[in-house]
Design an enzyme around this catalytic site. Sequence first.
Site, PDB file in Angstrom:
ATOM      1  NE  ARG A   1      -3.180   2.501   2.953  1.00 31.82           N
ATOM      2  CZ  ARG A   1      -3.982   2.711   3.973  1.00 31.82           C
ATOM      3  NH1 ARG A   1      -4.277   1.705   4.785  1.00 31.82           N
ATOM      4  NH2 ARG A   1      -4.500   3.910   4.182  1.00 31.82           N
TER       5      ARG A   1
ATOM      6  CG  ASP B   1       4.600   7.568  -2.763  1.00 30.39           C
ATOM      7  OD1 ASP B   1       4.402   6.344  -2.628  1.00 30.39           O
ATOM      8  OD2 ASP B   1       4.497   8.152  -3.857  1.00 30.39           O
ATOM      9  CG  ASP B   2       8.564   6.289  -3.380  1.00 35.11           C
ATOM     10  OD1 ASP B   2       7.944   5.362  -3.950  1.00 35.11           O
ATOM     11  OD2 ASP B   2       8.781   7.399  -3.900  1.00 35.11           O
ATOM     12  NE  ARG B   3       6.147   0.453   2.689  1.00 35.08           N
ATOM     13  CZ  ARG B   3       5.021   0.476   1.969  1.00 35.08           C
ATOM     14  NH1 ARG B   3       4.610   1.621   1.440  1.00 35.08           N
ATOM     15  NH2 ARG B   3       4.325  -0.613   1.774  1.00 35.08           N
ATOM     16  CG  LEU B   4      11.475   7.891   1.120  1.00 34.12           C
ATOM     17  CD1 LEU B   4      11.897   8.902   0.068  1.00 34.12           C
ATOM     18  CD2 LEU B   4      12.701   7.281   1.796  1.00 34.12           C
TER      19      LEU B   4
END
Length: 211
Positions: free
Chosen positions: A8, A188-191
Amino acid sequence: MRFDDLRRAYRVGSLGPDDLADDPLELLTTWLERAAAAGEPEPNAMALASVAADGRPSVRFVLLKEVTPAGLTFFTNYESRKARELDGSGAAAVALWWPVLERQVRVEGSVERVTRATSEAYFGSRPRGSQLGAWTSPQSRPLADRAELESRAAAVAARFEGGAVPCPPHWGGYLLRPERVEFWQGRDDRLHDRFLYSLEGAAWSLTRLAP
């Protein structure tokens, strides 16, 4: 079953210095209010971690009932496994997760029993069925079957029929006094955005953490 492709993207919001408060409990209160307004199911549900004398951890969900300048209050059976571990270690950690808002809060600190008056006041506000349940369940202890629990429930209902249900002596609250509070906002992008409040003496210090 594997979950390799179950992913997700977190894109609901962000968290920066301007979004924070001097006191983490003020920010926690704000986040709880927003979680409730966003329609999060059980917005005050939190995973409570405790540790046994042998160092073995355990975790379960409980309901947060109050946030004050002193800390977080929740209630349980004092004869349960969680209570034995909380009393034994004097420490606990909790985590709250709100998937709609893509937010998480973690709190660590010391834990202590609330006053008897506080426990009785809250117990008096509970639905009668919940009050009876507190007398019925020998929490965390083995039961032979469902019939045993239902038999206990019937006996308790008969015992208090027509009268008020008092707070059991084995039931009450705990106050978690925060020493570390972490706020996490999915990105977003696990950041992700993470900020940690640490209590140093009587003041809170604030640090941004890597995701």
